[in-house]
Design an enzyme around this catalytic site. Structure first.
Site, mmCIF file in Angstrom:
data_model
loop_
_atom_site.group_PDB
_atom_site.id
_atom_site.type_symbol
_atom_site.label_atom_id
_atom_site.label_comp_id
_atom_site.label_asym_id
_atom_site.label_seq_id
_atom_site.Cartn_x
_atom_site.Cartn_y
_atom_site.Cartn_z
ATOM 1 N N ASP A 163 64.111 67.801 79.511
ATOM 2 C CA ASP A 163 64.797 66.546 79.294
ATOM 3 C C ASP A 163 64.148 65.545 80.235
ATOM 4 O O ASP A 163 63.434 65.923 81.162
ATOM 5 C CB ASP A 163 66.277 66.758 79.640
ATOM 6 C CG ASP A 163 67.051 65.484 79.548
ATOM 7 O OD1 ASP A 163 66.780 64.723 78.606
ATOM 8 O OD2 ASP A 163 67.908 65.241 80.398
ATOM 9 N N ARG A 205 59.659 49.672 84.338
ATOM 10 C CA ARG A 205 60.265 49.142 83.107
ATOM 11 C C ARG A 205 60.422 47.648 83.281
ATOM 12 O O ARG A 205 61.090 47.202 84.200
ATOM 13 C CB ARG A 205 61.623 49.805 82.891
ATOM 14 C CG ARG A 205 61.502 51.287 82.627
ATOM 15 C CD ARG A 205 62.728 52.046 83.063
ATOM 16 N NE ARG A 205 63.850 51.858 82.160
ATOM 17 C CZ ARG A 205 64.439 52.872 81.530
ATOM 18 N NH1 ARG A 205 64.003 54.095 81.686
ATOM 19 N NH2 ARG A 205 65.461 52.660 80.747
ATOM 20 N N ARG A 228 63.480 59.708 71.389
ATOM 21 C CA ARG A 228 64.592 59.405 70.501
ATOM 22 C C ARG A 228 65.076 60.641 69.763
ATOM 23 O O ARG A 228 65.361 60.597 68.575
ATOM 24 C CB ARG A 228 64.175 58.332 69.493
ATOM 25 C CG ARG A 228 64.173 56.955 70.067
ATOM 26 C CD ARG A 228 65.424 56.234 69.660
ATOM 27 N NE ARG A 228 65.591 54.990 70.397
ATOM 28 C CZ ARG A 228 66.632 54.743 71.171
ATOM 29 N NH1 ARG A 228 67.568 55.634 71.328
ATOM 30 N NH2 ARG A 228 66.749 53.608 71.790
ATOM 31 N N ASP A 280 71.629 68.317 76.516
ATOM 32 C CA ASP A 280 70.601 69.352 76.653
ATOM 33 C C ASP A 280 71.158 70.745 76.431
ATOM 34 O O ASP A 280 70.408 71.715 76.397
ATOM 35 C CB ASP A 280 69.989 69.303 78.066
ATOM 36 C CG ASP A 280 69.470 67.925 78.403
ATOM 37 O OD1 ASP A 280 68.844 67.322 77.520
ATOM 38 O OD2 ASP A 280 69.698 67.463 79.527
#
Lengths: 342, 1189
Positions: B399, B601, B794, B824
């Site tokens: 993950d 980001r 996604r 998860d």
């Protein structure tokens, strides 16, 4: 999951929990393996030579007296109908047979190690526990009771099949037979004689009365309390021949000590000359293709004659030496280089 | 807390199928008539009386124990019994009692947990009074009162709460691992009951609803009250396992209790995982059974022949049952040999394997290098049966958020008006690496600053303080344009509830730089601008969605100026800029590239001053659009588009998605160990790619990185095939399938294909959905497995599991999934090994995992050190165990040919009983617990050492065949050397030595010494314990032997110890010792020679490293500490709002602008929070996705 405000969950810092115990980490490096092989090889060669030479010094005289061939001395005894057969085996020694000489009888193709044969005895009876005289343990079946349902003592297949040929040895000196004294004392293990087997205590002074209500094993000519009437210490379950027989053999070919020649003129061994052996032939083996042997042998520090160990040591030793050379060559030629990154 | 969930393990049986649940509030009698379960839970298996019988019953269902019993029965048949009963009973009792003790302690723990949970107190409304009751006494239909921070007692229908609009906030971490608060709302009707006890006691609503089930996200039912019926859905239900937060009190009606609650219904379905070695062992055990039958058949045929030829004539001396003939005898002999040769079937192996796995699990728990100090979390091996599989991992599925990254966003850099801030430079103008020690900017001038905020560039503060209008506008924008909720519990102590950590980071940055966002109402936003309280009128929020990739707010400043503030993805913003900004755009673009290159980001920020008239007109049209019934979303988008143009660029912000410590290094190490890492994330493609780069998965050196992002199945297939052809032009259309030889299983195993160079693959969720379809999944698998790194973005939790399943099914490889969140769980459960990141609030992933630890970087230690060692130890153990048992047994086989196939044992029965239990047990356990080829540091130095595990090199069918041959050889030596050496020989006093008992002693001593020396040869790591165990076991053997063969033992237990005197009489003979010596040497030296020659001629990686260690004699050089390389890239990072839904939904819903202004009591100022009007959240669980096709 955290416990509220309790001690830290941090694991203990010990060599054990952190898997850092000090340790010796040997590896098979050339410096150990090649010399190791060489040393072991040389040691083996040394031991091998010693063993082999020792084994060569041991004298062994073996005679098959089964009587299979028609011209063999005991042939007539193999015929079923003959009772109380006696035959005479002669042999001559060209040199002194160094003493102390041990006199064995040998049987082959005889399965004393057969499982059901092996368990077929009653330990409690043999410790002289008369309680078991009346009711032998089931393992003795079918040698626990005779046809009239009398308990057999000693019960079981091993006792029942006790070897019952007897021998007398004579040296022939100028045509006359001189009896060679045979010593039957102390031929069994000390522990068997002193601990493992015990006679029942006499009843009213009579040893035989202890056996009242029992019968002798089917194949036996006489009862256990009659095995040696001359020597009470060699009678009953403590009879040396009985003890020797009861220690069953591991392999289908075996020899068992019959007597020792340690007395009188023969304490130093059997001198050269002709000998005659009188065999009281009772024990049938031909039905199962068995063989009976007489063996005279002396011993060394390594026991009886056995060339195998010596030869095996020699072979293994030389293989080790050869191997160390091969490994040395391989090491010199192919040794992996350290520089290539692992 | 844990006790609640430790409940996992037992499935609740339903007596009869309940079709509908019907209950009436406050009416126990009525509800009791349905016999619904009350709220007591029971996870324990036994009680005092049932423990022994039930446990024994369960134990005897196991094959191994059943086999023991079968043997025991055979041994009780006198005709067959070739061994005494105790040879079987003693080991059986030992095994049974060990398991019994373990189960007992487990069950006691469960009882304690149950008691703890059942005895929690809650306030229950009984007969019009609130009484404190134990949880277990709560009944369906009771009304309970919960207070803040209390656990929810059972599955409740929410009736009323202290908060306005009958809202309550709950945390569902225990249930699904999500830590953000969720909202539930009661029906208005019931909400009016408030906390009025009288009213509540009089409440007699009837609930009809679905029967108990395990779906956390769905509830259907009705509430009937005063003749009216109201629909109930999941928004009204509080599930057991949640915790009440930020809510003073609430009342709820118990709908499901105890075992019927969704939490309990969900537990206990844990799949029992088995390792590949387990599977191999099962196959081998079947083979061994066959082999046993084969040996017994040979021996019984031998027996038939022997009986026919010899036995009949040997009758004089043998006890033979009447009517016995050769065939009957052979039949009995077969079973007798089954008893004697039973030791080839490794029954005690299972017990030993469990012991050593447990030991190795403890080492994981104890490892201080996997202990995280900050969260006080040690690593935990939750499943103790999978350790060796850790040494065989080929694929890791990870993950992203919370696993690779910390899910902490930090405001790192910004570009304002063409100037970049945030970088630390030294006096020479050189960039300095930011470390813990770097001096932080002092924000003490700002009383409202967040003390946890760190920034290292002093210039920016100076600029802000100097009053630069652009910089101030920049932070004003950050303070105004967002959907964060403030919480000010005490004066000056601000907390921000941000759904996306990005937004939180930006607003916090603005706060620290003097633009403090303090509170909001639907119409206003209050700031403290450089110490001056300022209130802006919030006129509109132009919300974010995936297409727009931006959000704007329109505010009126206190001076009456209208301004639109907009932040969004750079590409989107750039399209809407006023031409006058073009110059600034160029500079900013450069900065943006730089930030993106560092994996940050980024967001572009712009503003526009509005004209009052223009805005009024726009507002009207907006109102029209927002109230239209058709196509509202599209209409709104167009309206927004109209006003968001001609923007003026302010700058750009860059937020760092902080990687967890050591992630890039760990990934590099794992890649070196030839482990392929796939990241499966719910994030966007851009974000995921960025993280891929920053954590070293995707590298500039890679030949190509394929991106699969297509919209139709055909396009996806085409892209996959193209990628594959590029990597390996000669690869065929048909996948190289290795047909599994196992009958009845149609598993297709796809072989690995060779590729030159390294490639990466990025695939988005949409394409993945196509690619996972039946006809295309092998295509996906082939392409993906050729790449070094694969990133799926996604992806839904279900897809995560599907991807894992795909690899698991079609690749002969061991998979590991690592994650931290509820999403998860599915993949953690699917993979061969699941690892949970612990130490955070969510527990769901950890609870379903097999191993857990606090930081991703511990994974390398878990695999490269613990996994490798466990695998090595397990394989060594198995090899040695099989060897020693086969050797032991085969000697019996050879002896059969010399004892008339009578099933006579070679050894003493006591030796047979104690061989596995005492004489050889501890050394082999010592070996398999302490052994290590090289220490942990060298294991890190050479990750290649991991490869043999992946290739199954240490224990396979081949290895097993080799063991079989080796044992054959050893047993031949061990039988025939003593045989030849003892044949016709005597003691040195002429007495017997070739008797059965002496021979047995000799053979068993030879055997024991030979296998002990073999053990020494296999041991790489001789600790004092190993030495002690080995020498100790040998001494124990001699001590026990002499004791058992002593006079005393015979006199006491005459028939049990008939070997009296054997040891004394035979072990004092030189030729006996020479024989022992010879057999040992003959058993060992060929092995030494073979190993030595192999090391010289064909050294394995292991040999090489061991050789290196020997030469280095010291610790390896420390790993070179690499700074994460800077990536110079033209890649543009996209606008990355957090992947999480939540307040995003709220914004998207468009309701924000239409908050009905109610008159509210002033007591509850919070009510104005948009949360109050938002759609309550649904649980995000795996079930949600499971529904969608």
């Amino acid at each position: 999951m955290k416990n509220e405000g309790e001690a830290s969950e941090q694991p203990d810092n010990t060599a054990f929990t952190q898997q850092q115990l000090p340790a010796w980490q040997p590896i098979l490096s050339a410096g150990i393996v090649i010399p190791g092989f060489l040393i072991i090889g040389l040691a083996f060669l040394g031991i091998g030579i010693g063993l082999f030479l020792t084994s060569q010094t041991i004298q062994v005289l073996e005679m098959d007296y089964t009587g299979v061939e028609k011209d063999s001395p005991c042939f007539q005894c193999t015929i079923q109908s003959v009772q109380n057969c006696t035959c005479e085996v002669t042999f001559s020694l060209s040199a002194l047979f160094t003493g102390p000489v041990f006199f064995y009888y040998g049987l082959s193709n005889y399965f004393q190690n057969f499982r059901k044969y092996g368990v077929s005895k009653d330990y409690y009876q043999l410790t002289g526990d008369t309680q078991y005289f009346k009711s032998p343990r089931d393992v003795c079946f079918p040698y626990s009771h005779d046809s009239k349902n009398n308990p057999i003592v000693p019960c079981g297949a091993i006792a029942n099949s006790m070897f019952n040929d007897t021998f007398e040895l004579y040296q022939i000196i100028n045509g006359t037979k001189k009896k060679v004294p045979l010593d039957g004392k102390g031929i069994s293990w000390w522990t068997d004689f002193n601990i493992k087997y015990r006679n029942p205590s006499s009843v009213n002074g009579s040893f035989a009365s202890a056996f009242d209500g029992t019968v002798k094993p089917i194949n036996w000519p006489k009862a256990a309390y009659e095995l040696d009437l001359t020597d009470p210490n060699n009678n009953g379950f403590l009879n040396q021949d009985f003890l020797v027989w009861m220690r069953r053999a591991a392999l289908p070919q075996f020899r068992k000590l019959y007597r020792r020649i340690t007395e009188g003129d023969y304490a130093g061994g059997l001198p050269a000359g002709n000998y005659s052996l009188t065999v009281h032939y009772n024990y049938p083996v031909l039905s199962f293709d068995g063989r009976k042997k007489l063996v005279f042998s002396n011993v060394s520090w390594m026991g009886g004659k056995n060339d195998f160990l010596g030869i095996a040591y020699l072979v293994v030793g030389s293989l080790c030496v050869v191997m160390s050379v091969v490994m040395l060559i391989v090491y010199a030629k192919f040794k992996f280089s350290d520089d290539d990154d692992a | 807390m844990g006790s609640l969930l430790s409940a996992c393990g037992i499935n609740v049986k339903k007596k009869k199928v309940e079709e509908e649940r019907h209950l009436r509030a406050n009416d126990r009698e009525f509800n009791l008539s349905f016999k619904y379960a009350n709220n007591a839970i029971k996870t324990s298996k036994y009680n005092v009386f049932t423990f022994l019988p039930l446990n024994l019953f369960e134990q005897f269902q196991r094959l191994a124990n059943a086999y023991f019993v079968f043997l025991l029965i055979l041994q009780l048949i006198p005709q067959i019994s070739s061994l005494s009963w105790f040879t079987t009973v003693v080991p059986l009792l030992l095994v049974l009692s060990i398991t019994l003790a373990k189960d007992l302690s487990d069950d006691i723990t469960r009882h304690k947990n149950d008691n703890h949970v059942n005895n929690r107190k809650v306030e229950v409304l009984i007969n019009g009074e609130l009484k404190s009751e134990k949880w277990m006494n709560v009944q369906v239909g009771d009304i309970v009162k919960l207070e803040n921070n209390e656990f929810v007692t059972a599955d409740l229908l929410l009736l009323s709460s202290s908060e306005p609009l009958n809202l309550i906030y709950i945390e569902t971490a225990e249930l699904d691992g999500e830590t953000n608060l969720k909202v539930k709302q009661a029906l208005t009707l019931t909400g009016d009951l408030g906390n009025d006890i009288q009213k509540l006691a009089a409440f007699n609503g009837e609930v009809r609803c679905e029967p108990p089930n395990n779906r956390l996200d769905k509830f259907t039912g009705t509430l009937t009250m005063r003749g009216e019926t109201f629909a109930l859905d999941n928004e009204r239900i509080l599930l057991r396992g949640c915790t009440l937060r930020n809510t003073e009190w609430c009342f709820g009606l118990v709908v499901f209790g105890g075992p019927d609650t969704k939490l309990m219904q969900n537990s206990g379905k844990s799949v029992f995982k088995r390792t590949s070695i387990d599977h191999l062992m099962n196959v081998l055990v079947m083979f061994i059974f066959g082999f046993l039958a084969f040996m017994c058949t040979i021996l019984s045929i031998g027996n038939a022949i022997w009986e026919y030829q010899e036995g009949n004539s040997f009758i004089t001396f043998l006890p033979r049952a009447d009517g016995a003939n050769a065939s009957l005898s052979a039949f009995l002999t077969f079973w007798s040999y089954v008893i004697i040769l039973n030791t080839v079937v490794p029954i005690s192996l299972y017990v030993s394997v469990e012991i050593l796995r447990l030991g190795n699990s403890y080492f994981i728990d104890w490892d201080r290098k996997m202990y995280h100090v900050k969260s006080d979390t040690p690593a935990q091996a939750r499943t103790t049966t999978l350790n060796e599989e850790l040494g065989q991992i080929k694929y890791i599925f990870s993950d992203k958020t919370g696993t690779l990254t910390q899910n902490i966003m930090t405001f790192n850099r910004c570009s304002i008006n063409g100037k970049s801030y945030g970088e630390v430079v030294d006096f020479a103008g050189q960039r300095v690496e930011v470390t813990e020690k770097t001096e932080k900017v002092d924000f003490s001038w700002n009383p409202l600053a967040d003390p946890k905020f760190c920034f290292h560039d002093h210039k920016l503060v100076e600029v802000v303080k100097s009053g630069s209008p652009e910089v101030q506008a920049f932070f004003r924008l950050l303070a105004l344009c967002h959907t964060v909720m403030p919480e000010e519990k005490t004066e000056g102590e601000l907390f921000y509830q941000a759904q996306s950590p990005d937004e939180g980071a930006l607003v916090t940055a603005a706060r620290n730089f003097g633009f403090v966002f303090r509170s909001r109402t639907p119409e206003t936003i209050s700031l403290v601008e450089m110490g001056v309280p300022t209130t802006y009128e919030l006129l509109a929020v132009l919300d974010f969605n995936n297409v727009r990739k931006r959000m704007s707010v329109i505010v009126r400043s206190p001076e009456g100026k209208l301004t639109l503030f907009c932040k969004g993805a750079d590409t989107i913003i750039y399209e809407r800029l006023h031409p006058s900004s073009s110059k600034l755009m160029e500079v900013t673009t450069e900065h943006l590239n730089e930030y993106a290159g560092e994996g940050l980001r980024t967001l572009a920020l712009a503003y526009k001053d509005l004209d009052e008239d223009e805005f009024e007109k726009w507002k009207e049209r907006h109102h029209e659009a927002s109230t239209s019934l058709e196509d509202r979303e599209a209409k709104l988008d167009t309206i927004y588009e109209e006003i968001e143009k001609d923007l003026l660029l302010l700058g750009a912000s860059a937020v760092e998605d902080k990687l967890q410590d050591g992630v890039p290094q760990t990934i590099e190490q794992l890649a070196k160990a030839d482990i392929k890492i796939w990241v499966l994330t719910g994030d966007k493609q851009e974000t995921a790619e960025n993280i891929g780069y920053s954590c070293n998965m995707l590298r500039e050196e890679m030949k190509e990185i394929f991106i699969v992002a297509a919209n139709t199945a055909e396009e996806v297939r085409e892209e996959l095939v193209n990628a594959r052809k590029k990597m390996s032009p000669e690869s065929g259309d048909e996948p190289p399938i290795e047909k599994s030889r196992l009958l009845g299983k149609k598993s297709q195993v796809v072989e690995d294909e060779k590729v030159d160079g390294e490639y990466g693959l990025v695939i988005n969720g949409h394409s993945l959905a196509f690619a996972l379809q039946k006809d295309m999944q092998l295509e996906l698998l082939r392409t993906a497995c050729m790449c070094q790194a694969v990133i799926c973005c996604r992806v839904t939790p279900l897809q995560k599991a599907q991807v894992v399943e795909l690899v698991k099914k079609h690749k002969k490889a061991v998979t590991l999934a690592i994650g931290d969140g509820a999403n998860d769980v599915s993949m953690i459960k699917t993979a061969h090994i699941g690892v949970g990141i612990s130490g955070q609030e969510g527990m769901q992933a950890v609870l379903s995992s097999d191993f857990s630890f606090a930081q991703f970087r511990y994974l390398q230690r878990l695999l490269l050190v613990h996994g490798r060692w466990s695998y090595l130890r397990m394989c060594k153990f198995l090899r040695y165990f099989f060897y020693k048992n086969f050797t032991f047994t085969f000697v019996h086989f050879w002896y059969g040919f010399f004892c008339g196939f009578s099933a006579q044992t070679v050894y003493d029965e006591w030796f047979i009983t104690l061989y596995n239990l005492v004489y050889t047990a501890l050394p082999v356990i010592g070996l398999s617990i302490f052994d290590q080829d090289v220490n942990d540091r060298w294991s890190f130095q050479y990750p290649q050492l991991y490869a043999p595990g992946q290739l199954n090199q240490y224990f396979s069918k081949m290895a097993f065949a080799r063991i079989l041959l080796h044992s054959c050889y050893s047993s031949l030596v061990l039988f025939f050397i003593p045989w030849a050496a003892m044949c016709d020989t005597v003691r040195d006093d002429g007495k017997d030595i070739a008797d059965y008992q002496s021979f047995a002693l000799l053979a068993q001593t030879c055997l024991l010494i030979a296998v002990s020396v073999q053990m020494g040869l296999d041991t790489y790591y001789w600790t004092a314990v190993n030495q002690f165990f080995l020498w100790g076991s040998l001494s124990v053997y001699f001590a026990v032997t002499f004791t058992m063969y002593s006079n005393g033992m015979y006199l006491i237990f005459t028939s049990s110890f008939p070997f009296i005197g054997t040891a004394r009489n035979s072990l004092n003979q030189p030729n006996v010792w020479l024989t022992i010596f010879l057999t040992t040497i003959l058993c060992i030296l060929p092995v030494v020679a073979k190993r030595f020659l192999f090391i010289q001629l064909k050294p394995t990686i292991n040999d090489k490293v061991r050789h290196k260690v020997r030469q280095a004699k010291a610790v390896p050089p420390p790993l070179p500490r690499k700074f994460p390389r800077r990536r110079i890239s033209t890649r543009r990072s996209g606008y990355a709002f957090s992947h999480a839904r939540g307040y995003g939904d709220l914004v998207t819903s468009g309701r924000f602008l239409r908050i009905p202004v109610k008159s509210r009591p002033a007591l509850f100022p919070h009510t104005d929070t948009p949360v109050a009007d938002s759609t309550p959240q649904t649980y995000r669980t795996i079930f949600e996705e499971a529904q969608s096709p």
